[in-house]
Motif scaffolding. Structure first.
Motif, PDB file in Angstrom:
ATOM      1  N   TYR A 862     -20.731   8.379 -59.391  1.00  0.00           N
ATOM      2  CA  TYR A 862     -21.325   7.121 -59.810  1.00  0.00           C
ATOM      3  C   TYR A 862     -20.653   6.690 -61.098  1.00  0.00           C
ATOM      4  CZ  TYR A 862     -24.890   3.936 -61.599  1.00  0.00           C
ATOM      5  OH  TYR A 862     -25.552   2.867 -62.104  1.00  0.00           O
ATOM      6  N   GLU A 863     -19.930   5.595 -61.002  1.00  0.00           N
ATOM      7  CA  GLU A 863     -19.252   5.025 -62.171  1.00  0.00           C
ATOM      8  C   GLU A 863     -18.334   6.019 -62.869  1.00  0.00           C
ATOM      9  OE1 GLU A 863     -22.083   3.136 -64.704  1.00  0.00           O
ATOM     10  OE2 GLU A 863     -22.389   1.488 -63.304  1.00  0.00           O
ATOM     11  N   VAL A 864     -17.762   6.950 -62.090  1.00  0.00           N
ATOM     12  CA  VAL A 864     -16.773   7.866 -62.659  1.00  0.00           C
ATOM     13  C   VAL A 864     -15.569   7.872 -61.732  1.00  0.00           C
ATOM     14  CG1 VAL A 864     -16.261  10.232 -63.338  1.00  0.00           C
ATOM     15  CG2 VAL A 864     -18.557   9.336 -63.667  1.00  0.00           C
ATOM     16  N   ASP A 865     -14.398   7.711 -62.314  1.00  0.00           N
ATOM     17  CA  ASP A 865     -13.176   7.759 -61.534  1.00  0.00           C
ATOM     18  C   ASP A 865     -12.848   9.223 -61.241  1.00  0.00           C
ATOM     19  OD1 ASP A 865     -10.776   7.285 -60.366  1.00  0.00           O
ATOM     20  OD2 ASP A 865      -9.690   6.861 -62.218  1.00  0.00           O
ATOM     21  N   PRO A 866     -12.497   9.550 -59.980  1.00  0.00           N
ATOM     22  CA  PRO A 866     -12.159  10.960 -59.717  1.00  0.00           C
ATOM     23  C   PRO A 866     -10.980  11.460 -60.553  1.00  0.00           C
ATOM     24  CG  PRO A 866     -11.945   9.609 -57.707  1.00  0.00           C
ATOM     25  CD  PRO A 866     -12.512   8.738 -58.763  1.00  0.00           C
ATOM     26  N   ARG A 867     -10.233  10.520 -61.173  1.00  0.00           N
ATOM     27  CA  ARG A 867      -9.135  10.984 -62.024  1.00  0.00           C
ATOM     28  C   ARG A 867      -9.463  10.803 -63.503  1.00  0.00           C
ATOM     29  NH1 ARG A 867      -5.279   7.031 -59.132  1.00  0.00           N
ATOM     30  NH2 ARG A 867      -7.235   5.967 -59.580  1.00  0.00           N
ATOM     31  N   ASP A 868     -10.746  10.783 -63.788  1.00  0.00           N
ATOM     32  CA  ASP A 868     -11.207  10.535 -65.148  1.00  0.00           C
ATOM     33  C   ASP A 868     -10.487  11.416 -66.170  1.00  0.00           C
ATOM     34  OD1 ASP A 868     -13.133   9.406 -67.037  1.00  0.00           O
ATOM     35  OD2 ASP A 868     -13.892  11.468 -67.151  1.00  0.00           O
ATOM     36  N   PRO A 869      -9.650  10.811 -67.037  1.00  0.00           N
ATOM     37  CA  PRO A 869      -8.814  11.631 -67.931  1.00  0.00           C
ATOM     38  C   PRO A 869      -9.645  12.478 -68.886  1.00  0.00           C
ATOM     39  CG  PRO A 869      -8.507   9.261 -68.345  1.00  0.00           C
ATOM     40  CD  PRO A 869      -9.408   9.379 -67.171  1.00  0.00           C
ATOM     41  N   GLN A 870     -10.749  11.901 -69.378  1.00  0.00           N
ATOM     42  CA  GLN A 870     -11.591  12.642 -70.327  1.00  0.00           C
ATOM     43  C   GLN A 870     -12.030  13.980 -69.735  1.00  0.00           C
ATOM     44  OE1 GLN A 870     -14.779  10.030 -71.296  1.00  0.00           O
ATOM     45  NE2 GLN A 870     -15.331  11.165 -73.128  1.00  0.00           N
ATOM     46  N   THR A 871     -12.506  13.934 -68.472  1.00  0.00           N
ATOM     47  CA  THR A 871     -12.965  15.154 -67.813  1.00  0.00           C
ATOM     48  C   THR A 871     -11.823  16.160 -67.700  1.00  0.00           C
ATOM     49  OG1 THR A 871     -14.395  13.722 -66.519  1.00  0.00           O
ATOM     50  CG2 THR A 871     -14.164  15.986 -65.761  1.00  0.00           C
ATOM     51  N   TYR A 872     -10.670  15.656 -67.288  1.00  0.00           N
ATOM     52  CA  TYR A 872      -9.563  16.585 -67.074  1.00  0.00           C
ATOM     53  C   TYR A 872      -9.106  17.238 -68.368  1.00  0.00           C
ATOM     54  CZ  TYR A 872      -9.136  15.597 -62.180  1.00  0.00           C
ATOM     55  OH  TYR A 872      -9.386  15.534 -60.847  1.00  0.00           O
ATOM     56  N   VAL A 873      -9.086  16.458 -69.443  1.00  0.00           N
ATOM     57  CA  VAL A 873      -8.683  17.033 -70.728  1.00  0.00           C
ATOM     58  C   VAL A 873      -9.658  18.142 -71.107  1.00  0.00           C
ATOM     59  CG1 VAL A 873      -8.514  16.571 -73.188  1.00  0.00           C
ATOM     60  CG2 VAL A 873      -7.482  14.990 -71.549  1.00  0.00           C
ATOM     61  N   ALA A 874     -10.955  17.859 -70.931  1.00  0.00           N
ATOM     62  CA  ALA A 874     -11.964  18.860 -71.282  1.00  0.00           C
ATOM     63  C   ALA A 874     -11.777  20.128 -70.459  1.00  0.00           C
ATOM     64  CB  ALA A 874     -13.358  18.282 -71.057  1.00  0.00           C
ATOM     65  N   ILE A 875     -11.491  19.951 -69.170  1.00  0.00           N
ATOM     66  CA  ILE A 875     -11.350  21.115 -68.297  1.00  0.00           C
ATOM     67  C   ILE A 875     -10.147  21.952 -68.697  1.00  0.00           C
ATOM     68  CG2 ILE A 875     -10.764  21.812 -65.956  1.00  0.00           C
ATOM     69  CD1 ILE A 875     -12.377  19.316 -65.102  1.00  0.00           C
ATOM     70  N   VAL A 876      -9.028  21.268 -68.954  1.00  0.00           N
ATOM     71  CA  VAL A 876      -7.832  22.012 -69.360  1.00  0.00           C
ATOM     72  C   VAL A 876      -8.158  22.829 -70.605  1.00  0.00           C
ATOM     73  CG1 VAL A 876      -5.512  21.775 -70.288  1.00  0.00           C
ATOM     74  CG2 VAL A 876      -6.203  20.399 -68.326  1.00  0.00           C
ATOM     75  N   MET A 877      -8.888  22.214 -71.531  1.00  0.00           N
ATOM     76  CA  MET A 877      -9.176  22.921 -72.772  1.00  0.00           C
ATOM     77  C   MET A 877     -10.063  24.143 -72.515  1.00  0.00           C
ATOM     78  SD  MET A 877      -9.319  19.695 -75.347  1.00  0.00           S
ATOM     79  CE  MET A 877     -10.669  20.311 -76.288  1.00  0.00           C
TER      80      MET A 877
END
Lengths: 906, 108
Positions: A862-877
């Protein structure tokens, strides 16, 4: 038959081994004797003859061994030996064993639990006779807007269908509704299913007591008032009393005779899930049954044995045209109706639920993969440390096959131990699942949860299929992840392994293999983390969505007047009195009534449905493009009670009653869409609902409320004063100063003093209803997060294990380097650098995988892009931090190596 | 002429054929085989006994202990009904193999 003989010989071996062995011995001895005798006859000296005879046999014991090899029993012996040996070596290293068993238990247990959901929702055959021959048949209604939609049947259209079709063996109508049970005891609102007499035989269901409906009871309107009870209702309300058969009970104030009790397992096909009782279609009057445009019933049909599904489908399409001709759509401009048939199987689960089940299954298999990788890692590491032991066994004569077999037995034992432990986890998960009921809870009391979906959801359990699944996974895990280490261990060169220190030579090659495992683990964990991260963010967005009401401290409950006589004024008067009495209870701030509540869910129809809106001052839009509004009937105090803000004009008052000029309040979205840049107050509209078709005046604009699902933006809504179009079902709301639940008894009492026979049901606080609306999303989030956490912990354990192993292998080298002056920081840096390479590769692969894999989530987000950069950065960290920590610990230990000790080790 | 090992896969057929005439013990079977082939075939007792046990386990042979010609107790094997059926099947199969091989040899 061979198996029978073999079992007999096995039994002989097990129970009378001494005799079997003695006979073999005697037989071979007699052979030698006879051979020797021949030789003596030929003139050989007796001793020499005997020696030659033995020689001919090529060794008595060797022959015995060869004979034994063919015996099943002997194979069993070897197995027992392996098991004993394996058990000893597993218990000797109880820490190692415990880690593997727990890892496997988590991986397999989570899989078994999710598998039982998959099995119930997608795989297991429906619990009806020959379910693959059942079809759901629909009328097709041409749509105002897009493609035609499947709708239910009217009785006359069904008759046309039944009299003209040749592909179906039998067919039956069914429809669910709620009905009031009165008489002895508390009045209740029950779910009933109205069915054709042929419904039960069609599905292959027989009464456990009494009988199902006779054809004669479903032939003439209003003649037979008979009912069949569910096992549940029979036990709960009638104490499982068999004499209830033949008794009459009052349903919607009419006496019905109980003719049968259905078996416990049976659940209705109709909307909403388990029904409490069944009544025949022909309880209705001939007028209702004669309405061709009252589309009320669903239709299930069984195809004839020699007809294929596709044939039945094309025949149904043709029948659609026949029905269209027999019942022309004269009142409406819409033409070309039709009919369609689909296998019943297609409707076994709501597509949204199917999707989330599949996503969870995908996620949980990742967890299993990670567990397996970890186990393989541990087994490899242990195989390496057991090289010497294995080499010794080889040196004293154990064959390679025997060693592999032994190691495989051990890993299978581990896997089966893990599998057994996993059952506890699976069992607990299923229990929690059945309590939370995340899928069912999203659909409230009379929500339109498709019957089959409810049926499949209710059948989630750990059964023999799930156990088989567990066993299969456990064994597959044991073989696949035990084989590689076993082969590797058995391949070793005996003399090499016996020499100390030779391990280091192989380290490089060995590390490459383990490095791949680490990369795989990190990549898998990444994908899971990405899924969980996106879902968490989506949930966060969802929970911060403005619903448009204040759900705190509000109690709600439904009231339904039994079908029957009663003028609109009387109905309105009754509800008005209920509202007034509840409002005057101590602790109640205000009370209101509405035909539906916020977040009703996905299927808004009937009371909360949409109706065409027209504007007398504008040209009529062509059919099919006319705008619609959600239509709600509310009391004046509803807005105050729900804290819906008034934006313009006025709210309803008690003067807006039956007979007074019709008035309408619209929501902000409607105001913006229908009167952009204009003031809607004072405008005339006609809403295609009861008297409002003739026209009404807009008197107010209020804030938007989400009546549909939470993730759908508000639609244009029109509120009507309920007294100008009284519904038979209303929801009562009470805003309280304190805990709203404390109001329940007072409300129940007030209603029963007003009308003793009227059930009030579905008590819930609005807070609960809001929670229900998000339960599925929250459930997905919780599970995905749990899987992701397990994944990251397992991955960290795996990295830790590999790096510790690598460090141990290189203790020598590290010792030398330190003796030559390397500082401990250098050692740490070197080890961590080695791990970082693996971590970076794993992260990169995981990122790529996640970008592809999370696409399946996009519709659930819901209102989140599956490529949401914020999420990915957090996960990598998160992932890199966890992985670095896991490799730092062994590195630090390595740096504390005392050179003088390590160098002395060899 | 040097002795030839029993060709692979035919030992069962030979045992079944020999036992079809009369029950016999291990030594007898081995002797009989030498006799019939004029010492041409050699069967290693180390493979004979495992074969006998396997066939007994599979129910093709039944065994009993009796006194042999020279008064020593020996284990006598005889064909069961399953064994007889097996013999027919094996014999047919062998005849076909023989014919096919001959075809190949002549045709080549």
């Amino acid at each position: 038959m061979i198996i029978f003989h073999r079992l007999k010989s096995l039994a002989r071996w097990v129970f009378r081994r001494g005799e079997v062995e003695r006979q073999l011995h005697d037989e071979l001895e007699s052979f030698i004797e006879l051979t020797a005798k021949d030789k003596i006859r030929d003139g050989v000296a007796p001793d020499e003859a005997r020696r030659l005879a033995r020689l001919e046999l090529r060794g008595v014991d060797q022959t015995k061994e060869r004979v034994r090899w063919y015996r099943w029993g002997a194979q069993l012996d070897v197995l027992l030996q392996d098991l004993r040996y394996g058990w000893r070596s597993l218990t000797n290293q109880s820490g190692f064993t415990a880690i593997i068993v727990v890892t496997l238990a988590v991986g397999i247990g989570a899989n078994t639990a999710v598998y039982s959901v998959v099995d119930a929702t997608l795989l297991r055959p429906l619990p009806f006779r020959d379910p693959d021959r059942l079809m759901a048949v629909f009328l097709m209604e041409p749509s105002f807007t897009g493609s035609p939609s499947r709708i239910a049947w009217s009785y006359p259209k069904y008759e046309t269908f039944r009299n003209n079709q040749q592909v179906f063996e039998d067919s039956a109508l069914y429809r669910t509704d709620l009905i009031n049970l009165t008489g002895d005891g508390e009045p209740e609102r029950l779910r009933m299913e109205e069915v054709s007499a042929g419904y039960f035989p069609l599905l292959g269901v027989e009464a456990q007591l009494g009988r199902t409906f006779l054809p004669a009871e479903d032939a003439i309107p209003e003649q037979s008032f008979v009912t069949i009870l569910s096992d549940r209702l029979w036990r709960r309300r009638f104490g499982a009393d068999p004499s209830v058969i033949g008794r009459t009970i009052d349903l919607d104030l009419k006496p019905y005779t109980v003719v049968g009790i259905l078996p416990a397992g049976f659940q209705a096909l109709g909307q909403g899930g388990p029904a409490d009782l069944w009544v025949p279609v022909h309880r209705l009057d001939s007028e209702t049954l004669g309405q061709p445009w009252q589309h009320n019933w669903s239709l299930v049909a069984r195809i004839k044995p020699d007809v294929r599904v596709e044939q039945a489908q094309s025949a149904t399409t043709v029948l659609g045209r026949v029905i269209d001709q027999a019942h022309p759509d004269s009142a409406n401009v819409r033409t070309s109706w039709g009919a369609t048939a689909e296998p019943l199987e297609e409707f076994r689960i709501d597509p949204a639920i199917r999707k989330s089940v599949l996503v969870l299954f995908g996620a949980v298999s990742f967890v299993l993969l990670i567990s397996c990788v970890n186990v393989a890692n541990l087994l490899l590491a242990r195989g390496n440390s057991r090289k010497r032991e294995i080499a010794i066994r080889c040196a004293i004569g154990a064959g390679r096959i025997r060693v592999i077999r032994q190691l495989l037995t051990e890993s299978l034992m581990l896997a089966i131990l893990g599998g057994a432990a996993s059952l506890a986890i699976a069992y607990a998960s299923i229990y929690v699942l059945s309590v939370v009921n995340p899928f069912g809870a999203a659909f409230t009391f009379d929500r339109r949860l498709p019957g089959l979906t409810s049926l499949t959801l209710n059948s989630i359990r750990l059964d023999s299929r799930a156990l088989l699944f567990t066993l299969a996974i456990a064994i597959a895990t044991g073989v696949v992840f035990g084989l590689a280490p076993a082969l590797q261990a058995a391949r070793g060169n005996v003399t090499d392994s016996l020499k100390r220190g030779s391990d280091q030579i192989r380290t490089r090659h060995f590390m490459a293999g383990k490095g791949i495992l680490v990369v795989v683990e990190i990549a898998l964990a990444f994908v899971l983390l990405a899924g969980a991260g996106l879902m968490i963010k989506s949930l966060d967005k969802l929970l911060s969505t403005r619903i448009g009401i204040d759900p705190n401290n509000v109690l709600s409950a439904r009231l339904t007047l039994a079908a029957g006589p009663g003028s609109p004024q009387a109905v309105a008067g009754f509800f008005d009195e209920v509202e007034r009495r509840v409002a005057s209870q101590p602790g109640v701030i205000s009370a209101g009534l509405s035909s539906c509540h916020a977040l009703e869910g996905r299927a808004l129809d009937g009371r909360c449905g949409e109706n065409i809106i027209r504007f007398p001052d504008r040209p009529k839009a062509p059919a099919g493009t006319e705008p619609t509004v959600g239509t709600l009937q509310v009391s004046p105090d509803y807005f105050k009670t729900m804290k819906i803000p008034l934006l313009r004009g006025r709210l309803f008052s008690s003067a807006d009653r039956w007979g007074a000029p019709l008035v309408v309040i619209v929501n902000e979205t409607a105001a913006r869409r229908f009167w952009p840049g204009e003031d809607p107050i004072g405008k005339r509209v006609s809403v295609w609902f009861a008297a409002f078709t003739r026209g009404a005046e807009v008197v107010g604009v209020v804030g938007d409320v989400r009546y549909g699902p939470m993730d759908r933006p508000p639609r244009p809504d029109a509120y009507l004063p309920y007294k100008q179009a009284p519904p038979r079902t209303m929801i009562l709301f009470g805003r309280t100063a304190g805990d709203p639940v404390s109001l329940v008894e007072a409300v129940r009492l007030q209603v029963s003093t007003l009308d003793h026979g009227l059930p009030i049901y579905d008590f819930k606080t609005m807070r609960q209803r809001v929670n229900d609306a998000t339960v599925r999303v929250r459930f997905n989030v919780i599970l995905l997060t749990a899987f992701a956490v397990i994944a990251i912990v397992l991955a960290a354990v795996g990295i830790y294990g590999v790096m510790s192993f690598a460090v141990r292998q290189r203790t020598n080298e590290i010792g030398i380097r330190m003796a030559l002056g390397a500082r401990s920081e250098d050692i740490v840096r070197q080890v961590v650098r080695q791990a970082s390479r693996l971590i970076l590769i794993g992260t990169a692969i995981g990122l790529a995988g996640a970008l592809v894999a999370t696409r399946v989530l996009s519709s659930a987000l819901y209102e989140v892009d599956p490529r949401d950069p914020q999420t990915y950065v957090a996960i990598v960290m998160i992932l890199v931090a966890a992985a670095l920590l896991a490799s730092y610990l062994p590195a630090r230990r390595a740096s504390r190596v005392d050179p003088s000790i390590t160098l002395r080790m060899d | 002429m040097p002795k030839i090992d029993v060709p692979q896969g035919t030992l069962e057929l030979l045992i079944l054929t020999i036992l079809n005439r009369e029950p016999m013990h291990g030594h007898g079977i081995s002797q009989r085989l030498s006799q019939l082939t004029a010492n041409g075939f050699q069967v290693n007792p180390g493979s004979l006994f495992p074969a006998l046990y396997k066939m007994e386990q599979d129910g093709k042979l039944a065994a009993e202990w009796r006194a042999s010609d020279n008064n020593r107790n020996a284990k006598y094997y005889r064909l069961t009904r399953t064994g007889k059926k097996q013999l027919e099947r094996e014999r047919e199969r062998w005849n076909r193999v023989k014919m096919l091989i001959a075809n190949v040899l002549e045709g080549a």
